[in-house]
Design a protein around this motif. Structure first.
Motif, PDB file in Angstrom:
ATOM      1  N   CYS A 178      37.745  40.601  43.947  1.00 53.35           N
ATOM      2  CA  CYS A 178      37.280  39.766  42.846  1.00 53.35           C
ATOM      3  C   CYS A 178      36.925  38.367  43.339  1.00 53.35           C
ATOM      4  N   LEU A 206      32.460  41.140  41.877  1.00 53.91           N
ATOM      5  CA  LEU A 206      33.181  41.635  43.041  1.00 53.91           C
ATOM      6  C   LEU A 206      32.366  41.376  44.292  1.00 53.91           C
ATOM      7  N   CYS A 237      42.436  35.229  40.770  1.00 50.07           N
ATOM      8  CA  CYS A 237      42.489  36.674  40.533  1.00 50.07           C
ATOM      9  C   CYS A 237      42.456  37.392  41.877  1.00 50.07           C
ATOM     10  N   ASP A 291      35.129  39.457  36.321  1.00 56.39           N
ATOM     11  CA  ASP A 291      34.263  38.657  37.187  1.00 56.39           C
ATOM     12  C   ASP A 291      33.572  39.552  38.225  1.00 56.39           C
ATOM     13  N   CYS A 334      35.178  43.192  38.097  1.00 53.76           N
ATOM     14  CA  CYS A 334      36.637  43.244  38.212  1.00 53.76           C
ATOM     15  C   CYS A 334      37.236  43.886  36.964  1.00 53.76           C
TER      16      CYS A 334
END
Length: 235
Positions: free
Chosen positions: A109, A86, A114, A84, A79
């Motif tokens: 994400c 995906l 998020c 983080d 991301c």
């Protein structure tokens, strides 16, 4: 497994004039699109590479594999907002003028709170255009230099509205050549391309009669196919 589906269970390799025609092209084109090769589908340089690509199963397969690779490349970066992982989060598409590519590959994400969507570049789609991206490129190139009656035959064969062709033409000759993407990219071409005939001049520069060179052109255009880039390049 590739996500596109053919209308026929199996199709051998065939010439430009062979039928049946594949995928959505079979729904949107009559047999005339291939019988008009000497009257409509040749460019002013005498080639019929456009109709070859439109009828080439291997082009469709290749483009989907490239899109899968572009998706994996984007996924490996994580991301862009929080870093983080995906996850795949494809969404439905039904482009005209090509095979039934049911999905536009996309990512989301994995982090709660998020969930930012990341849609990779594509060689199959041009933003949210109704027609497949390579159809927009090739048909827009084909109409340069054709007489009005031949353009009419082409339009009727592919069932593309006159206003759609005109909108594509305005986009290439206006928004595209004035975009920041083109201002940065045009220096790559020596001698400079003729802006009045884009995208035909682009196709000729890339020598897209070869399948691999068509892919190179579509990869060149891929950065403008993401949702964020497309906001500035709406047709």
């Amino acid at each position: 497994m590739l996500s596109w589906r053919w209308r026929w269970a199996a199709l051998p390799w065939f010439s430009c004039t062979a039928l049946p025609i594949i995928g959505t092209l079979a729904e949107t084109c009559s047999a005339r699109v291939f019988s008009l090769r000497s009257n409509v589908l040749k460019t002013r340089v005498g080639d019929n590479w456009c109709q070859n690509h439109l009828a080439d199963i291997h082009v469709y397969q290749l483009l989907e594999r490239v899109d899968a690779d572009l998706t994996q490349e984007t996924r490996s970066k994580g991301c862009l907002l929080c870093g983080d992982k995906l996850h795949r989060s494809d969404y439905a598409r039904k482009p005209r003028g090509g095979p039934q590519w049911d999905l536009r590959f996309s990512l989301c994400c994995a982090k709660e709170g998020c969930r930012r969507r990341h849609t990779p570049p594509s060689v199959r789609f041009m933003g949210r255009r109704v027609y497949a991206g390579f159809v927009v490129v090739l048909v827009s190139a084909m109409i340069h230099g054709l007489k009005p009656e031949r353009v009419k035959l082409l339009r009727e064969a592919l069932r593309i509205d006159r206003r759609t062709l005109e909108r594509w033409r305005r986009w290439w000759l206006g928004i595209f050549i004035e975009s920041s993407f083109w201002r940065e990219a045009r220096a790559r071409f020596m001698p400079p391309l003729c802006l009045k005939t884009i995208p035909l001049s682009l196709c000729l520069s890339f020598e897209v009669e070869r399948r691999d060179r068509l892919l190179d052109l579509l990869k060149f255009l891929a950065p403008i196919t993401t949702p964020s880039a497309w906001k500035a390049l709406v047709m």
